[in-house]
Design a protein around this motif. Structure first.
Motif, PDB file in Angstrom:
ATOM      1  N   ARG A   7       0.821  -1.208   0.000  1.00 35.34           N
ATOM      2  CA  ARG A   7       0.000   0.000   0.000  1.00 35.34           C
ATOM      3  C   ARG A   7       0.857   1.261   0.000  1.00 35.34           C
TER       4      ARG A   7
ATOM      5  N   GLU B 213      -3.197   2.422  -3.176  1.00 40.03           N
ATOM      6  CA  GLU B 213      -4.358   1.561  -2.960  1.00 40.03           C
ATOM      7  C   GLU B 213      -4.553   0.631  -4.139  1.00 40.03           C
TER       8      GLU B 213
ATOM      9  N   ARG C  56      -4.797   9.832   7.476  1.00 40.20           N
ATOM     10  CA  ARG C  56      -5.567   9.621   6.251  1.00 40.20           C
ATOM     11  C   ARG C  56      -5.421   8.193   5.747  1.00 40.20           C
ATOM     12  N   SER C  57      -4.229   7.614   5.874  1.00 34.31           N
ATOM     13  CA  SER C  57      -3.999   6.241   5.423  1.00 34.31           C
ATOM     14  C   SER C  57      -4.556   5.220   6.405  1.00 34.31           C
TER      15      SER C  57
ATOM     16  N   ALA D 131     -10.560   4.608   7.363  1.00 36.00           N
ATOM     17  CA  ALA D 131     -11.315   4.194   6.184  1.00 36.00           C
ATOM     18  C   ALA D 131     -12.783   4.234   6.522  1.00 36.00           C
TER      19      ALA D 131
ATOM     20  N   GLU E  33     -19.466   1.804  -0.132  1.00 39.58           N
ATOM     21  CA  GLU E  33     -19.443   3.244   0.030  1.00 39.58           C
ATOM     22  C   GLU E  33     -20.443   3.940  -0.876  1.00 39.58           C
TER      23      GLU E  33
ATOM     24  N   LEU F 185     -15.682   7.855  10.306  1.00 36.55           N
ATOM     25  CA  LEU F 185     -14.515   7.110   9.886  1.00 36.55           C
ATOM     26  C   LEU F 185     -14.168   6.041  10.906  1.00 36.55           C
TER      27      LEU F 185
ATOM     28  N   ARG G 250      -8.668   1.334  10.110  1.00 38.08           N
ATOM     29  CA  ARG G 250      -8.260   0.114   9.405  1.00 38.08           C
ATOM     30  C   ARG G 250      -6.778  -0.177   9.617  1.00 38.08           C
TER      31      ARG G 250
ATOM     32  N   ALA H  86      -8.680  -3.183   4.999  1.00 38.42           N
ATOM     33  CA  ALA H  86     -10.030  -2.783   5.385  1.00 38.42           C
ATOM     34  C   ALA H  86     -10.185  -2.895   6.890  1.00 38.42           C
ATOM     35  N   LYS H  87     -11.171  -2.186   7.412  1.00 36.68           N
ATOM     36  CA  LYS H  87     -11.372  -2.183   8.867  1.00 36.68           C
ATOM     37  C   LYS H  87     -11.867  -3.529   9.376  1.00 36.68           C
TER      38      LYS H  87
END
Length: 447
Positions: A13, A18, A132-133, A136, A142, A152, A155, A160-161
């Protein structure tokens, strides 16, 4: 284990950005990591072969399952992805066979706890340095909601979370095992501390399934500890467990209040609509499926049609364990997985009657967690999951324990038989018994 739970995904990543094509994409970095994974699995398996030459029934079943995955190349809609992912699953099975033979249950759960703790610390560090990274949207769907309406979720270093949540829940299971099996207070103390860290991170992930699994593991461990105390506490724990089961059943039948609390709608954020379309595709190829790990590839027009009908992009799975098995490997593959699952439950139950009862308890808890996760996520069909490695290692360890118990019982009976054969008193007793029985037979035959 780091590679299996997905820790190294953060490297791809950071370097490539992404992923846009899901698991069908293979980068040079991913290929290098997979190669290291293959060598590690081979080393574990060869170490096991040097110590034990035979193969158990459980190991044979696991190898048969992954052989069927590879066999599905013949009818797969994406043969290259099936060959690549199926081949990695083969090496994964070889690795867990070696791991189950070389490690004790305490060593394995300690290793899993350490891996999950490293994941948690790395995720929190990423949140501090690059929010920000690390953050998620809570769901992959979405397109159903606007980003401003959805809080938010964390993750961390994972894609993914939900993956982060599952890894933290797996860490809770490992720590619950250490908490029950540890002899020292220090080990139990650090187990509790780690569990608190995992609980905080799983709450930050906002993964409803992982939160449910964590709650289930904590409650079941609490009931088990109370039950083992005996006396009135055993009665109390049994009563509370029955009441909790009744509440869980009621909430399953009438889930609307719980979904409202969790911020979910009655369709589980669109999952039920997806399930209906997946069932239609299952009926098209019910026996052997569309090929292992092949259905959701970009080359499959059936998956693209589902995405277009729902208005979603890059659907990675069916978001249900049973449906994912049926669509990929059909009734045959799902039956093989079900046989392995039921055999693991039976082996774990038998372990409860031996000195390895903590291993059996953790294996049963793992099976229960997999059932819960399977409602909304794929389980056991993909090797790159913390719960897959927990399931296979616990199962194979239970198989090895029961095999050792049977061998010990056989040797004990054989030694007893040999000792009685050389014991004069035992020989005289057997001869006297034969004479008495012969005399009685003669008396009955005289008339």
């Amino acid at each position: 284990m780091l590679h299996t739970v997905g820790v190294f995904g953060i490297l791809s990543r950071m370097y490539y950005g992404e992923s846009q094509d899901g698991p069908a994409t293979t980068t040079a970095l991913a290929a290098a990591l997979n190669l290291g994974f293959v060598w590690a699995c081979l080393a574990l398996f060869l170490a096991r072969v040097r110590t034990t030459k035979g193969i158990s029934t459980g190991e044979l079943l696991a190898i048969s399952l992954v052989s069927f995955f590879l066999l599905s190349i013949a009818w797969s809609v994406d043969p290259w992805t099936t060959a690549r992912r199926g081949g990695l699953y083969v090496f994964f099975v070889l690795g867990v066979i070696g791991m189950a033979a070389r490690l004790t249950d305490r060593e394995f759960t300690g290793l899993m706890s350490t891996v999950c703790l490293l994941s948690a610390v790395a995720s929190l560090a990423l949140l501090a340095f690059d929010p920000r990274s690390a953050l998620a949207l809570p769901d992959l769907f979405e397109s159903l909601v606007t980003p401003a309406e959805v809080p938010l979720a964390l993750r961390g270093i994972f894609v993914a979370k939900n993956v982060l949540g599952q890894v933290m829940a797996a860490g809770v299971l490992a720590n619950m095992h250490i908490l029950r099996a540890a002899a020292s207070r220090q080990a139990r103390f650090w187990s509790v501390v780690r569990s608190i860290v995992f609980l905080v991170v799983v709450l930050a992930s906002r993964s409803s399934t992982s939160i449910s699994v964590t709650l289930y593991l904590c409650l079941m461990t609490f009931f088990i500890c109370l039950y083992r105390r005996g006396g009135l506490t055993r009665v109390l724990s049994t009563s509370v467990a029955v009441l909790s089961g009744a509440i869980a059943l009621a909430l399953t039948l009438f889930p609307d209040p719980v979904l409202e609390i969790l911020g979910k709608d009655a369709t589980l954020t669109g999952r039920t609509e997806l399930w209906a379309l997946v069932v239609e595709k299952i009926y098209e190829r019910p026996i052997a499926g569309w090929g292992y790990f092949a259905f959701w590839g970009a080359a499959n027009s059936a998956a693209n049609a589902i995405s277009e009908e729902l208005g979603w992009a890059n659907i990675p799975t069916a978001h249900n364990g049973l449906l994912e098995m049926l669509v990929e490997v059909g009734v045959i593959g799902t039956t093989l997985i079900s046989v392995i699952f039921l055999r693991s439950v039976w082996s774990a139950y038998r372990c409860l009657r031996t000195s390895a009862r903590e291993l059996g308890t953790s294996s049963l808890l793992c099976s229960g967690a997999i059932v819960i996760i399977g409602v909304t996520e794929p389980v056991l069909i993909d090797f790159s999951s913390a719960w897959t490695i927990l399931f296979f290692v616990f199962w194979l360890m239970c198989e090895g324990t029961m095999r050792a118990v049977r061998r010990q019982n056989y040797l004990t009976h054989r030694r007893l038989g040999q000792s009685q054969a050389h014991d004069p008193a035992a020989v005289l007793a057997r001869q006297s018994s034969r004479r008495n029985s012969t005399g009685a037979d003669v008396q009955r035959l005289k008339p």
